[in-house]
Motif scaffolding. Structure first.
Motif, short mmCIF file in Angstrom:
data_model
loop_
_atom_site.label_atom_id
_atom_site.label_comp_id
_atom_site.label_asym_id
_atom_site.label_seq_id
_atom_site.Cartn_x
_atom_site.Cartn_y
_atom_site.Cartn_z
N ARG A 80 1.20 -1.59 9.51
CA ARG A 80 0.41 -0.36 9.32
C ARG A 80 -0.94 -0.51 10.00
O ARG A 80 -1.38 -1.64 10.28
CB ARG A 80 0.25 -0.11 7.81
CG ARG A 80 -0.53 -1.22 7.18
CD ARG A 80 -0.54 -1.14 5.66
NE ARG A 80 -1.50 -2.10 5.17
CZ ARG A 80 -1.31 -2.92 4.13
NH1 ARG A 80 -0.20 -2.86 3.43
NH2 ARG A 80 -2.25 -3.77 3.77
N ALA A 81 -1.60 0.62 10.26
CA ALA A 81 -2.89 0.59 10.96
C ALA A 81 -4.04 0.25 10.04
O ALA A 81 -5.10 -0.15 10.51
CB ALA A 81 -3.15 1.95 11.62
N VAL A 82 -3.86 0.40 8.75
CA VAL A 82 -4.98 0.20 7.82
C VAL A 82 -4.78 -1.07 6.99
O VAL A 82 -3.66 -1.48 6.71
CB VAL A 82 -5.16 1.39 6.85
CG1 VAL A 82 -5.44 2.68 7.64
CG2 VAL A 82 -3.95 1.57 5.95
N GLU A 83 -5.88 -1.65 6.61
CA GLU A 83 -5.89 -2.79 5.70
C GLU A 83 -7.01 -2.56 4.68
O GLU A 83 -7.96 -1.82 4.97
CB GLU A 83 -6.20 -4.10 6.45
CG GLU A 83 -5.15 -4.51 7.48
CD GLU A 83 -3.82 -4.91 6.85
OE1 GLU A 83 -3.82 -5.37 5.69
OE2 GLU A 83 -2.78 -4.74 7.51
N GLU A 129 6.25 -0.66 6.07
CA GLU A 129 6.40 -1.68 7.13
C GLU A 129 7.82 -2.18 7.03
O GLU A 129 8.34 -2.36 5.93
CB GLU A 129 5.41 -2.83 6.91
CG GLU A 129 3.96 -2.40 7.11
CD GLU A 129 2.97 -3.54 6.92
OE1 GLU A 129 3.22 -4.42 6.09
OE2 GLU A 129 1.95 -3.52 7.62
N LEU A 154 -9.49 0.52 9.48
CA LEU A 154 -8.52 0.35 10.57
C LEU A 154 -8.54 -1.11 11.01
O LEU A 154 -9.62 -1.71 11.12
CB LEU A 154 -8.88 1.26 11.75
CG LEU A 154 -8.77 2.76 11.47
CD1 LEU A 154 -9.34 3.56 12.65
CD2 LEU A 154 -7.31 3.16 11.23
N TRP A 195 -1.21 10.31 10.41
CA TRP A 195 -1.66 9.97 9.07
C TRP A 195 -1.93 11.23 8.24
O TRP A 195 -2.57 12.17 8.74
CB TRP A 195 -2.95 9.14 9.15
CG TRP A 195 -2.76 7.80 9.76
CD1 TRP A 195 -2.49 6.63 9.11
CD2 TRP A 195 -2.82 7.45 11.16
NE1 TRP A 195 -2.38 5.58 10.01
CE2 TRP A 195 -2.58 6.06 11.26
CE3 TRP A 195 -3.05 8.17 12.32
CZ2 TRP A 195 -2.57 5.38 12.48
CZ3 TRP A 195 -3.04 7.51 13.54
CH2 TRP A 195 -2.80 6.13 13.62
N GLU A 204 1.27 7.07 6.43
CA GLU A 204 1.29 6.71 7.85
C GLU A 204 2.75 6.75 8.29
O GLU A 204 3.59 6.08 7.68
CB GLU A 204 0.71 5.30 8.06
CG GLU A 204 0.87 4.79 9.49
CD GLU A 204 0.19 3.43 9.73
OE1 GLU A 204 -0.96 3.23 9.31
OE2 GLU A 204 0.85 2.55 10.32
N LEU A 254 0.89 -1.16 0.00
CA LEU A 254 0.00 0.00 0.00
C LEU A 254 0.93 1.21 0.00
O LEU A 254 1.61 1.47 0.98
CB LEU A 254 -0.85 0.03 1.28
CG LEU A 254 -2.27 -0.49 1.25
CD1 LEU A 254 -2.94 -0.24 2.59
CD2 LEU A 254 -3.07 0.12 0.12
#
Lengths: 449, 449
Positions: free
Chosen positions: B42-45, A11, B80, A112, A124, A6
């Motif tokens: 990361r916090a999002v998927e 990461e 999230l 963010w 992020e 993404l």
């Protein structure tokens, strides 16, 4: 190496996370040594609190329950915080009755922003902030303290391969006073133009000043002359005075910036430089503003920025002026372990010793031995399978684990340093790895050598 | 005390954040001692990855750019993460080529769920996860290791006032085999009913089993008899066998759970208990499942849960079976520092020494002295103003800072322990606080005493 399927959401691989953890540990230590208390705020804020500052609303991620109940998202729409200053200011106002002022805190969390991802710029990313807020009035010496603590933090990171820094300082009052002294009253427009100096160059800034701030040729020249001033001592004040502009705010700003340069030069000579083109984009700064260049990586942009904000934290009746800086941890990481990697961890796991397993039926002997080593503070793991010892050694080698322990060597317990191949008899109550081997270490990578 | 003007988004006051930091430090230490590598995702998927598991989609927070470009949010809608297992599984599949298997990681991050906030249940909360994933096959002994490492983690927290725990274990294969052995093929429905045992009681579960799984009276009775079985030794297997149900999966599950109980009883006697009503809500578990009761706080719900998931991490061609548990840090914190506070930090700042300022003009003498103490590892702050010494001492007292340093006492440097009032001459290169005073300590609060 980072993975980012993404775009903008980096990461790190396990070995690089060890580097990041070390960076964070050193930052925490420096901040706590200097009296800053650890703080966390929630990740979300009401959109109304996030969108009020300038053009920031364009970058905000909105958050809503996927299956919100009727009307819920309309009543109180939320967004992810785009920095740690706005949430901190909100926290201070909400909890003022429980805090002791002046209040010093550090805060390390992701933020963010919906910007287009670029080199060192993510959607992020982790920031490490320090701030000091007071009740009603904030003493000027805190504007000296903040950049010097940040300089100490970078100093603490230098052993991890982080290059040296130059902290660039300016003062909003100086810029505002100069503008008003020139007869330009739309100070926000002037700041916005000056802020683009490095990006578009002086000629384009002059054009912008004409278009957006209504500056005539003489005013443009004066502002460009001001913006070009740079000095690592208090001497810059004479250069400003020589431009012949006068305004009470200009004098205040000059005095404040001179005080900062003088104190910085006594306490940590050379690290803080006055650079009068520094304006900062955010609306809420009212005094000192700071940016930080990573030496040799100037194109990366600022790696630690901030300033003084007198009116950000307020409940209408009472105001909590503050000053702070925010260090871009992810941006630093992009240089430490990115494409042109500077450092690497000596191993990808915390483990110092792998205990071999001779036979699955006797696994618990190895587990028990591992327990004994851990009780003595030695990070220990147990081989995943009672494979041939060669395979168990390769398991350790792939992860960089330096020692393999055999619970039933010919002479009883034996431990092998798999780097040298040396294997010795060892007493689990006495043996210990060299201090350097106990935890993963961070070492410099020689590129193109 | 927590502040939560946004219901379900807890924030701690500085002294309580010190407690949380200590909790996190001990968890990290325990996990690293056992060979787990630190990881962040990361916090999002993508929403598609979050919504595929059972009814979870109802709890997800969607994320979108406030000013998204045309079509952007439609192309790749994000949410999230609601746990750390799903992102970890995705990370493993994406980075499999760079990881060494079996791969052990821990991960401490916030997660978000749009549920109705209740006691100990938040919309944003911190989880601390440990997982082990392998390539293709995962050895059973990892199902023993995970709950025992979690038990060690709670053990490490007991000094911070965290009560003891009981880890409850069951096995999905056991439940599935028992259901199929009874002739009930809709196993998911059976699991969902059993999972409600504690919430609604056996009679209501029987009704549900009839309605949702088509169980007749005899089948209901058998399932309730199974669900009531509980044992801290391998003896539970005989009770199950006595119910007379047979199925290959049941045998596999019994064997696996017996192995766990036996190993746990040898390694950490009494901490793991077989409780056959434990089912867990999430769809992805395929073997062992775990919950954890905080002794004396059973109503809080599980404080550490997880299980084995054989098919969660897969790219279609290759599968990475895993097992893990997730400790609810925020839920624990709700008990440690919530309404019926159990512990408190000895001070609200890291600072051990406050250096007094005699005169603003001589502030830098105090700053320099603070630098010297910090260089020796003593967390030090400088008084914010050259007020009367009484006021500077009160500044320290309000924060719990134990020592105030005077740079120019009658005999030169003097340091005062403000608790005892004792003031002594001190050499900044030699003096040090007692070890207990160097950093904030955590102490138990006696309630209603």
């Amino acid at each position: 190496m980072s993975t980012a399927r993404l775009s903008g959401f980096p990461e790190w691989l396990p070995a690089d996370r060890i580097v990041e953890e070390r960076v964070l540990d050193r930052l925490k230590y420096t901040f706590e040594m200097n009296g800053f208390a650890a703080l966390h705020t929630r990740a979300v804020e009401p959109l109304s609190a996030l969108a009020k500052d300038g053009e920031i609303d364009k970058e905000v991620f909105a958050v809503s329950r996927l299956h919100a109940e009727e009307g819920e998202s309309v009543k109180n729409p939320l967004g992810l915080h785009f920095d740690l200053t706005v949430p901190f200011a909100r926290y201070v106002v909400e909890n003022a009755g429980h805090l002791a002022f002046p209040f010093k805190r550090y805060q390390i969390q992701p933020v963010w922003r919906g910007e287009r991802p670029q080199d060192g710029r993510y959607r992020e990313f982790v920031q490490a902030d320090i701030d000091i807020v007071a009740e009603d009035t904030l003493a000027d010496h805190f504007e000296v303290e903040i950049p010097l603590v940040m300089a100490q933090a970078f100093d603490a990171l230098s052993e991890l391969g982080v290059p040296g820094v130059r902290i660039l300082a300016n003062n909003r009052k100086l810029l505002e006073g100069f503008s008003r002294g020139l007869g330009l009253e739309d100070v926000t427009a002037v700041l916005r133009c000056i802020d683009k100096y490095d990006k578009i160059g002086p000629e384009k800034v002059a054009e912008l000043l004409a278009q957006q701030a209504g500056a005539d040729a003489a005013q443009q020249q004066q502002l460009l002359a001001l913006a070009a001033i740079e000095s690592s001592s208090g001497a810059f004040a004479d250069e400003v005075t020589a431009l012949g502009v006068e305004h009470p705010l200009l004098s205040e700003g000059l005095e404040s910036l001179t005080r900062l340069l003088d104190a910085a030069n006594r306490q940590q000579p050379g690290v803080v430089v006055a650079q009068l083109k520094i304006a900062r984009g955010l609306d809420y700064y009212t005094g000192s503003v700071y940016e930080t260049q990573l030496l040799g990586h100037e194109s990366l942009g600022s790696v630690a920025s901030g300033g003084r904000y007198d009116s950000l934290a307020t409940n209408g009746k009472k105001t909590y002026p503050g000053v702070g800086m925010s260090l871009g941890v992810s941006r630093l990481m992009s240089r430490l372990v990115g494409k042109n990697r500077v450092v690497e961890a000596s191993r990808s796991v915390p483990t110092a010793v792998l205990v071999a397993v001779t036979d699955e039926a006797r696994r618990e002997e190895s587990v028990e031995l591992a327990r004994r080593l851990r009780a003595r503070g030695i990070p220990t793991d147990v081989a995943p399978a009672a494979a041939k010892f060669g395979k168990q050694i390769r398991f350790a080698d792939r992860r960089g684990i330096p020692f393999v322990w055999f619970v039933d060597g010919e002479t009883g317990h034996e431990v092998k340093d798999i780097r040298s191949g040396e294997q010795v008899t060892a007493d689990p109550e006495i043996w210990a790895p060299a201090e350097d081997d106990l935890w993963p270490s961070i070492r410099r990578v020689t590129q193109d050598a």
